[in-house]
Write an enzyme that holds these catalytic residues in place. Structure first.
Site, short mmCIF file in Angstrom:
data_model
loop_
_atom_site.label_atom_id
_atom_site.label_comp_id
_atom_site.label_asym_id
_atom_site.label_seq_id
_atom_site.Cartn_x
_atom_site.Cartn_y
_atom_site.Cartn_z
N GLY A 50 0.90 -1.16 0.00
CA GLY A 50 0.00 0.00 0.00
C GLY A 50 0.93 1.19 0.00
O GLY A 50 2.13 1.04 0.14
N CYS A 51 0.41 2.38 -0.15
CA CYS A 51 1.30 3.52 -0.17
C CYS A 51 1.80 3.79 1.25
O CYS A 51 2.89 4.23 1.47
CB CYS A 51 0.56 4.72 -0.72
SG CYS A 51 1.58 6.14 -0.98
#
Lengths: 139, 409
Positions: A50-51
């Site tokens: 995920g970021c």
């Protein structure tokens, strides 16, 4: 319990938690009690980037039932992972493929599945389905 | 001295309708101004006015509306030129934003670079001030040098001579770090660049809203900012460039507006600033950015600076009372930003619980992954302030932090 029954159960449990604090305290509790996966399982191929928070997902197939092991570096993400694992653990790849995840919306956590949230959960749901596809084809 | 508007935060807040809303039933506390700022009513009105009264394409139409739109657009350019104290409005190029402007310089000025030349940046740059230079270096077989920082988040100026030389053609640096809030001594950095014959590119994305900018006094070759971080619309930004460089630089993109004459054999290019503005620009954005600059210009900039530095110090002092807090960026010269972590808590978790209490902060790497690697962290929680934020909001944020930490530990 079927995937359907599991989701209904979670929705019922969350109905008792009527403000955000109770809800998130519960999720944090779930996150803390989800067993950590071993470091050697935290491989590049099990990583869902995920970021912001990382999610690792591993699975095994036993007697045509899938079992998932997952972890995250963020505790709220981990709590939601615990819910997802609870829904899908011990289900057949075919049932997982045919299922629709709707409980997250129903318990008011839809923002965690939005692509902008960048917490890897949306990709995790996709990866669970991919594992199911992989194993359904084998069978 | 001209009469400036009295700096009253209470009155300023009245100008920003988006601040008056509830988030999950709680008053919005907006501390994500480093990402984008809210817009004053005058800017919102000007967007509405443009599309309802003045909408036309600019620069070519002979008709009334086109003239009106062209005038407004060009007036805005002049407003911005005055705001930055550019020597002429032809040095003001409208871009999509800071990133677009840096790419323009890297691609256009970059054409003047030769194999073996060097580009110098710093360790605290936003990805937008790293990647375009990496691409340039790859294209032109140049090398990228990086001026390091210390643990406080300050540039290692005493080591700069190891990184800059006659080979350095471009020195690009941020004025204020979007992650740490460090205010860099840009005048000194510009001088250093010039001493070695390099051009100085100042990323002003985080400074235009906090500091008065005088490009002639700074003597920088380029200064860039984004409209939306300075109370204007998204999709519009400004590249200031010294005329002598802009004249030398080849066009960046081809198309309408940037040409003088087109034949299939050869095209001659338009003069400045149009040479760098191919295609129909963001007309409404350009006009409304002028209104945002006018809004800001009502105030004495000293008052804005004082207020925002007070908020930064106040938030930082209160955050230091938390056990296990780590604040990133402890420079004495710091404004607008406080970045931190609570040990043992992931920034994503803290951000999520603050959001539930109506507080908008940013969590993550803030597009500065090399800086995160330097501190060996996945990300931080970042509060970034604007002229409309208050001490009361910080007090509320601190109590929300207290509650969130209790829930997570």
């Amino acid at each position: 319990m079927s995937i359907e029954e599991k989701q209904k159960q979670i929705i019922e449990d969350f109905e008792l938690l009527d403000d955000w604090e109770l809800k998130y305290e519960h999720i944090i509790e779930l996150g803390k009690s989800l067993p950590q996966i071993e470091d050697k399982k935290k491989t590049e191929s099990n990583l869902i980037e995920g970021c912001q928070s990382k999610v690792w997902l591993d699975s095994v197939l036993k007697e045509n039932k899938l079992y998932f092991f997952a972890d995250s570096d963020a505790i709220i993400t981990k709590g939601i992972i615990a819910l997802l694992i609870d829904v899908f653990n011990g289900q057949s790849p075919e049932d997982i493929l045919n299922s629709e995840v709707y409980f997250i919306n129903q318990i008011g956590l839809q923002e965690h599945l939005s692509p902008t949230r960048a917490n890897g959960l949306l990709s995790m749901v996709k990866k669970i389905k991919m594992e199911a596809i992989k194993n359904a084809t084998v069978n | 001295m001209e009469n400036k508007r009295r700096f009253s935060v209470r009155e300023i807040r009245e100008d920003f309708p988006s601040l008056r809303q509830l988030v999950y039933g709680k008053n919005l506390v907006y501390f994500d101004n480093g990402a984008t700022s809210q817009k004053p009513q005058s800017v919102l009105d000007s967007i509405n006015k443009f599309y309802s009264k003045d909408n036309a394409n600019i620069h070519r139409g002979v008709h009334h509306l086109s003239q009106k739109a062209t005038n407004e657009f060009e007036e805005s350019r002049k407003t911005i030129a005055r705001f930055l104290n550019a020597s002429t409005h032809e040095e003001i190029i409208f871009t999509k934003g800071t990133t677009d402007g840096i790419n323009l310089i890297a691609f256009s000025f970059g054409e003047l670079l030769k194999e073996g030349d060097e580009v110098l940046i710093t360790a605290m740059e936003h990805h937008s001030n790293i990647v375009p230079w990496q691409m340039l270096c790859e294209r032109k077989k140049c090398s990228l040098k990086v001026l390091p920082i210390n643990e406080n988040g300050e540039l290692l100026l005493e080591e700069i001579d190891q990184y800059i030389s006659e080979k350095t053609k471009i020195f690009a640096f941020t004025h204020i770090s979007n992650t740490l809030g460090t205010v860099n001594p840009i005048k000194e950095l510009v001088q250093k660049a010039h001493q070695f014959g390099a051009v100085a590119v100042v990323d002003g994305a985080q400074s235009i809203q906090h500091k008065p900018i005088d490009v002639q006094d700074l003597n920088c070759d380029f200064y860039l900012f984004s409209g939306h971080k300075v109370y204007g619309p998204t999709g519009i930004g400004v590249l200031y460039g010294k005329e002598k460089w802009l004249e030398k630089m080849p066009p960046y993109q081809g198309g309408g507006d940037m040409i003088k004459k087109v034949t299939f054999q050869k095209t001659t290019y338009n003069e400045l600033p149009f040479k760098f503005e191919a295609g129909t620009p963001h007309i409404a954005g350009g006009i409304c950015l002028g209104k945002a600059i006018e809004y800001l210009s009502q105030f004495n900039f000293h008052d804005i600076e004082k207020h925002e530095t007070m908020l930064t110090d106040y938030a930082q002092d209160l955050l230091y009372t938390f056990e296990d807090i780590v604040i990133y960026g402890e420079s004495k010269h710091k404004t607008g930003v406080v970045s931190f972590n609570i040990e043992g808590i992931h920034p994503f978790d803290l951000g999520t619980l603050l959001d539930k209490q109506g507080i908008a902060v940013r969590t993550g790497h803030h597009c500065t992954q090399p800086l995160m690697d330097f501190y060996k962290i996945p990300g931080t929680v970042r509060c970034s302030f604007a002229l409309y934020n208050t001490k009361e909001e910080i007090d509320f944020f601190i109590s929300a932090m207290d509650k969130s930490i209790r829930m997570l530990k």
